[in-house]
Design a protein around this motif. Structure first.
Motif, mmCIF file in Angstrom:
data_model
loop_
_atom_site.group_PDB
_atom_site.id
_atom_site.type_symbol
_atom_site.label_atom_id
_atom_site.label_comp_id
_atom_site.label_asym_id
_atom_site.label_seq_id
_atom_site.Cartn_x
_atom_site.Cartn_y
_atom_site.Cartn_z
ATOM 1 N N HIS A 65 -44.949 -11.531 20.949
ATOM 2 C CA HIS A 65 -44.870 -13.440 21.207
ATOM 3 C C HIS A 65 -44.400 -14.328 20.445
ATOM 4 O O HIS A 65 -42.897 -14.568 20.302
ATOM 5 C CB HIS A 65 -45.935 -13.439 21.652
ATOM 6 N N ALA A 66 -44.478 -13.976 18.862
ATOM 7 C CA ALA A 66 -43.747 -14.828 17.994
ATOM 8 C C ALA A 66 -42.541 -14.698 18.196
ATOM 9 O O ALA A 66 -41.662 -15.248 17.877
ATOM 10 C CB ALA A 66 -44.302 -14.563 16.375
ATOM 11 N N ALA A 121 -40.606 -16.311 21.472
ATOM 12 C CA ALA A 121 -40.689 -17.324 21.146
ATOM 13 C C ALA A 121 -40.112 -17.839 20.217
ATOM 14 O O ALA A 121 -39.887 -19.124 20.518
ATOM 15 C CB ALA A 121 -42.318 -18.133 21.211
ATOM 16 N N CYS A 122 -39.987 -17.440 19.103
ATOM 17 C CA CYS A 122 -39.105 -17.722 18.057
ATOM 18 C C CYS A 122 -37.178 -18.648 18.443
ATOM 19 O O CYS A 122 -36.220 -17.913 18.728
ATOM 20 C CB CYS A 122 -38.767 -17.491 16.752
ATOM 21 N N ALA A 175 -38.993 -24.321 13.743
ATOM 22 C CA ALA A 175 -40.270 -24.410 14.943
ATOM 23 C C ALA A 175 -42.040 -24.393 14.412
ATOM 24 O O ALA A 175 -42.604 -25.170 15.087
ATOM 25 C CB ALA A 175 -38.684 -24.105 15.851
ATOM 26 N N GLN A 196 -43.335 -21.983 15.755
ATOM 27 C CA GLN A 196 -44.047 -21.051 16.693
ATOM 28 C C GLN A 196 -44.850 -20.497 17.349
ATOM 29 O O GLN A 196 -45.152 -19.388 17.595
ATOM 30 C CB GLN A 196 -42.702 -20.798 18.774
ATOM 31 N N CYS A 197 -44.018 -19.373 15.965
ATOM 32 C CA CYS A 197 -44.440 -17.637 14.844
ATOM 33 C C CYS A 197 -46.127 -18.314 14.151
ATOM 34 O O CYS A 197 -46.511 -17.728 14.812
ATOM 35 C CB CYS A 197 -43.454 -17.145 13.569
ATOM 36 N N LEU A 228 -47.761 -20.954 15.502
ATOM 37 C CA LEU A 228 -48.736 -20.755 16.638
ATOM 38 C C LEU A 228 -48.889 -19.605 17.023
ATOM 39 O O LEU A 228 -50.070 -19.389 18.102
ATOM 40 C CB LEU A 228 -47.640 -21.866 17.750
ATOM 41 N N ALA A 229 -47.997 -18.537 17.755
ATOM 42 C CA ALA A 229 -48.642 -17.005 18.266
ATOM 43 C C ALA A 229 -49.170 -16.500 18.063
ATOM 44 O O ALA A 229 -50.157 -15.975 18.155
ATOM 45 C CB ALA A 229 -46.586 -16.637 18.898
#
Length: 63
Positions: free
Chosen positions: A50-51, A54-55, A13, A15-16, A18-19
């Motif tokens: 946050h990562a 968000a994962c 995904a 998200q990591c 991005l964070a």
């Protein structure tokens, strides 16, 4: 802090990344998590936390 990324459960995904782009990346073949810094500094704590949160697959772990 110690950071790991479980490629067996990663769904790519991103998200990591991005964070916390200084700590995580994705491989070119499958988009799975790559940990760039297993022991990031305290200045990365908020981004790494946050990562982890968000994962969507729970592949990112912070100890």
């Amino acid at each position: 802090m110690h950071v790991t990324g479980d490629r067996r459960v990663c769904v790519g995904a991103g998200q990591c990344v991005l964070a916390a782009p200084d700590v995580f990346d994705q491989d070119e073949d499958h988009g799975l998590v790559l940990v760039l810094q297993e022991e990031p500094g305290d200045d990365q704590r908020e981004a790494v936390d946050h990562a982890e949160a968000a994962c969507p697959s729970g592949a990112v772990h912070v100890d």
